[in-house]
Write an enzyme that holds these catalytic residues in place. Structure first.
Site, short mmCIF file in Angstrom:
data_model
loop_
_atom_site.label_atom_id
_atom_site.label_comp_id
_atom_site.label_asym_id
_atom_site.label_seq_id
_atom_site.Cartn_x
_atom_site.Cartn_y
_atom_site.Cartn_z
N TYR A 165 0.83 -1.21 0.00
CA TYR A 165 0.00 0.00 0.00
C TYR A 165 0.87 1.26 0.00
O TYR A 165 0.63 2.20 -0.76
CB TYR A 165 -0.90 -0.05 1.24
N LYS A 169 1.04 4.03 -2.89
CA LYS A 169 0.68 5.42 -2.62
C LYS A 169 1.86 6.36 -2.94
O LYS A 169 1.65 7.51 -3.34
CB LYS A 169 0.24 5.58 -1.16
#
Ligand SMILES: NC(=O)c1ccc[n+]([C@@H]2O[C@H](COP(=O)([O-])OP(=O)(O)OC[C@H]3O[C@@H](n4cnc5c(N)ncnc54)[C@H](O)[C@@H]3O)[C@@H](O)[C@H]2O)c1
Length: 308
Positions: A165, A169
């Site tokens: 993640y 991001k």
């Protein structure tokens, strides 16, 4: 009074749930026609359904707005084009895209499976590429240009149990800055005004409800005004920025730049010279997430103890 997005056509990925839904509804309230793009999945990306996107469209229509749904998976290249084409074919232009669609597959880096890595990178990073690419191809040919709004997270700086993640991001931040640079170069050559920016939100949704330590948070509705501003005519000159939005707070992130330099005495540095010089000169830059690790770990341990 006319809305801030009066006459504009926008697409919101993940527009059927959480922050995306709050943005889709708020965009419609501000006068935009809205493509609600949502695959209607569980938090880990499983069990897709078109009901989620359809329900958001029904809610917008019941409030007097105009909306259509696309229930595809944003990680598929063609779905990016489908979402943008839905706006252009139905209403003539695509004036803004907002990309909060996202999934989570938490695991420590050393235990993470290839599938857990691929799935998260695909939805967040490739999902942004698919939409940004399709939208920019149209926006550069529209005299009115348009706006790209990415969704990152403060976790782009580092994450203990979400390396996939965090990496996705971080990729979204770099992709958005690259889109902003491309947009600026088009504008310098006399092209239309396109801006690209990122929001790093924090809000109470299913995605944040299991965070095992204390976080500053707010409501999904707190995020929408910033997305609307960035797509409005008033925000068009804002470009290449990352904004944290949480509750009543909006903060701007710095741009990554070199902050200190050391020079070799001879032709190049040797490892021994680096070891002798670096600590007392350029040193290290603190990572805020690592600096906060002790507090987070003791809060997680306390929460675990309270559970047992
Ligand atoms: N909630 C927070 O505090 C928080 C913090 C930091 C970053 N974010 C980011 O904000 C964004 C929105 O998060 P949220 O909390 O509203 O999450 P959420 O889980 O509540 O909503 C995500 C939505 O995206 C949709 N979606 C998932 N995969 C999709 C796919 N492949 N194609 C199309 N749609 C898909 C889901 O169906 C869901 O409706 C995410 O990018 C998330 O990473 C949220």
């Amino acid at each position: 009074m006319p809305g801030h997005l009066e006459g504009k056509n926008v697409a919101v990925t993940g527009g059927g749930g959480g922050i995306g839904k709050a943005i889709a509804l708020a965009c419609a309230d501000e006068g935009a026609r809205v493509v609600v793009a949502d695959y209607g999945v569980a938090m880990d990306g499983s069990s897709p359904s078109s009901e989620v996107a359809d329900a958001a469209v029904a809610e917008i229509r019941s409030r007097g707005g105009e909306a259509i749904s696309v229930a595809g998976d944003v990680s598929e290249f063609d779905v990016g084009e489908q979402i943008v084409a839905a706006a252009c074919d139905t209403w003539g232009t695509i004036d803004g895209v907002v990309c909060p669609a996202g999934v989570l597959r938490e695991r420590m880096l050393f235990n993470m499976t290839e599938d857990e890595w691929d799935a998260v990178i695909a939805v967040h990073l490739k999902g942004h590429f698919n939409i940004f690419r399709a939208a920019m191809a149209r926006m550069r040919k529209q005299p009115t240009g348009g706006s790209l709004v990415g969704f990152t997270s403060g976790a782009f700086t580092a994450s203990t149990a979400q390396a996939n993640y965090s990496a996705a991001k971080g990729g979204v931040v770099s992709l958005t800055r690259s889109a902003a640079m491309t947009a600026a170069s088009l504008r310098l050559r006399g092209g239309p005004a396109i801006n690209a920016n990122c929001i790093a939100p924090v809000a109470r949704t299913r995605m944040s409800e299991n965070v095992p330590f204390e976080i500053e948070t707010g409501e999904p509705e707190d995020i929408a005004p910033m997305a609307i501003y960035l797509m409005s005519d008033a925000g068009r000159d804002v470009n290449a920025q990352i904004y944290t939005v949480v509750g009543r707070r909006i903060s701007v992130w710095n741009q990554p730049i070199e902050v200190r330099t050391m020079w070799a005495g001879g032709d190049r540095w040797s490892p021994a010279d680096i070891a002798a010089t670096l600590p007392g000169t350029i040193g290290q830059e603190p990572n805020p997430f690592i600096a906060d690790l002790e507090r987070r770990m003791s809060e997680m341990a306390a929460a675990k103890e309270a559970e047992s």
